[in-house]
Design a protein around this motif. Sequence first.
Motif, PDB file in Angstrom:
ATOM      1  N   TYR A  69      64.347  18.197  41.876  1.00 14.54           N
ATOM      2  CA  TYR A  69      65.040  17.684  43.053  1.00 14.54           C
ATOM      3  C   TYR A  69      64.036  17.304  44.141  1.00 14.54           C
ATOM      4  O   TYR A  69      63.016  17.970  44.316  1.00 14.54           O
ATOM      5  N   GLY A 117      59.006  26.362  52.257  1.00 13.15           N
ATOM      6  CA  GLY A 117      60.193  26.064  51.483  1.00 13.15           C
ATOM      7  C   GLY A 117      61.145  27.253  51.446  1.00 13.15           C
ATOM      8  O   GLY A 117      60.728  28.391  51.634  1.00 13.15           O
ATOM      9  N   PRO A 118      62.437  27.011  51.230  1.00 15.43           N
ATOM     10  CA  PRO A 118      63.403  28.106  51.146  1.00 15.43           C
ATOM     11  C   PRO A 118      63.106  29.023  49.956  1.00 15.43           C
ATOM     12  O   PRO A 118      62.593  28.573  48.929  1.00 15.43           O
ATOM     13  N   TYR A 160      69.636  31.506  51.071  1.00 20.82           N
ATOM     14  CA  TYR A 160      68.184  31.347  51.025  1.00 20.82           C
ATOM     15  C   TYR A 160      67.595  31.753  52.366  1.00 20.82           C
ATOM     16  O   TYR A 160      68.237  31.612  53.411  1.00 20.82           O
ATOM     17  N   LEU A 200      60.855  18.455  50.506  1.00 19.18           N
ATOM     18  CA  LEU A 200      60.779  19.616  49.626  1.00 19.18           C
ATOM     19  C   LEU A 200      61.109  19.217  48.194  1.00 19.18           C
ATOM     20  O   LEU A 200      62.085  18.501  47.952  1.00 19.18           O
ATOM     21  N   PHE A 244      61.642  26.350  45.308  1.00 21.76           N
ATOM     22  CA  PHE A 244      61.136  25.270  46.134  1.00 21.76           C
ATOM     23  C   PHE A 244      59.625  25.338  46.267  1.00 21.76           C
ATOM     24  O   PHE A 244      59.026  26.412  46.254  1.00 21.76           O
ATOM     25  N   GLY A 245      59.041  24.149  46.439  1.00 21.67           N
ATOM     26  CA  GLY A 245      57.627  24.071  46.731  1.00 21.67           C
ATOM     27  C   GLY A 245      57.374  24.321  48.204  1.00 21.67           C
ATOM     28  O   GLY A 245      58.317  24.540  48.976  1.00 21.67           O
ATOM     29  N   PRO A 246      56.111  24.258  48.615  1.00 19.69           N
ATOM     30  CA  PRO A 246      55.756  24.547  50.006  1.00 19.69           C
ATOM     31  C   PRO A 246      56.103  23.423  50.972  1.00 19.69           C
ATOM     32  O   PRO A 246      56.085  23.625  52.187  1.00 19.69           O
ATOM     33  N   GLN A 287      67.578  27.713  42.478  1.00 22.59           N
ATOM     34  CA  GLN A 287      66.551  26.693  42.698  1.00 22.59           C
ATOM     35  C   GLN A 287      65.343  27.331  43.361  1.00 22.59           C
ATOM     36  O   GLN A 287      65.469  28.189  44.228  1.00 22.59           O
TER      37      GLN A 287
END
Lengths: 110, 112
Positions: free
Chosen positions: A34, B43-44, B36, A90, A101-103, A99
């Motif tokens: 995503y 990021g979350p 989250y 993101l 997530f990247g930074p 999910q």
Amino acid sequence: SQTIHQWPATLVQPVGSPLSLECTVEGTSNPNLYWYRQAAGRGLQLLFYSVGIGQISSEVPQNLSASRPQDRQFILSSKKLLLSDSGFYLCGAGEADTQYFGPGTRLTVL
Amino acid sequence: SQKIEQNSEALNIQEGKTATLTCNYTNYSPAYLQWYRQDPGRGPVFLLLIRENEKEKRKERLKVTFDTTLKQSLFHITASQPADSATYLCALGSGDDYKLSFGAGTTVTVRA
């Protein structure tokens, strides 16, 4: 567990310039991928998602595009950036109902 | 159209107290709801998932409830600590494609 890499971390680009943001995933195979954009103080807006190599679904009409050349690589591109493209981008990878997530990449278009 | 609303932009509480965050949704029938945590510039990070047939979920000092009749989820942080200070996002999923719809988030600040 999986790890998501994004680069660059920050980017300042002039209006009309091209864009390429890259995301790679480790620790999983054939993930759903995503791209989200987050404006300041706002939630995440889903831009694109992919269920496999070469399979891209667009959620929001815009001047951005996405590609998935490899199983664990997801690229966000633009031919000509607009001021409104500024934001926090993101990359996410889906596994079951979760999910990761990247930074993120902070993009500023001037 | 789908709408997800999280209560007040910011929540300030004293250390040791319970923080309660609200997530309301309309025009949506989610199969599950997630919470989250997001720290500034990051990021979350996934915290909890609760499914439509579940009423309550707990994880350490966190508790989530899900009322599909009221179309609402409550997120509780008990015995709050300054390290809990962050923005908390709720996200709804339909279950078919793992796409999530996110609320704008609630920023929590815990004072020592």
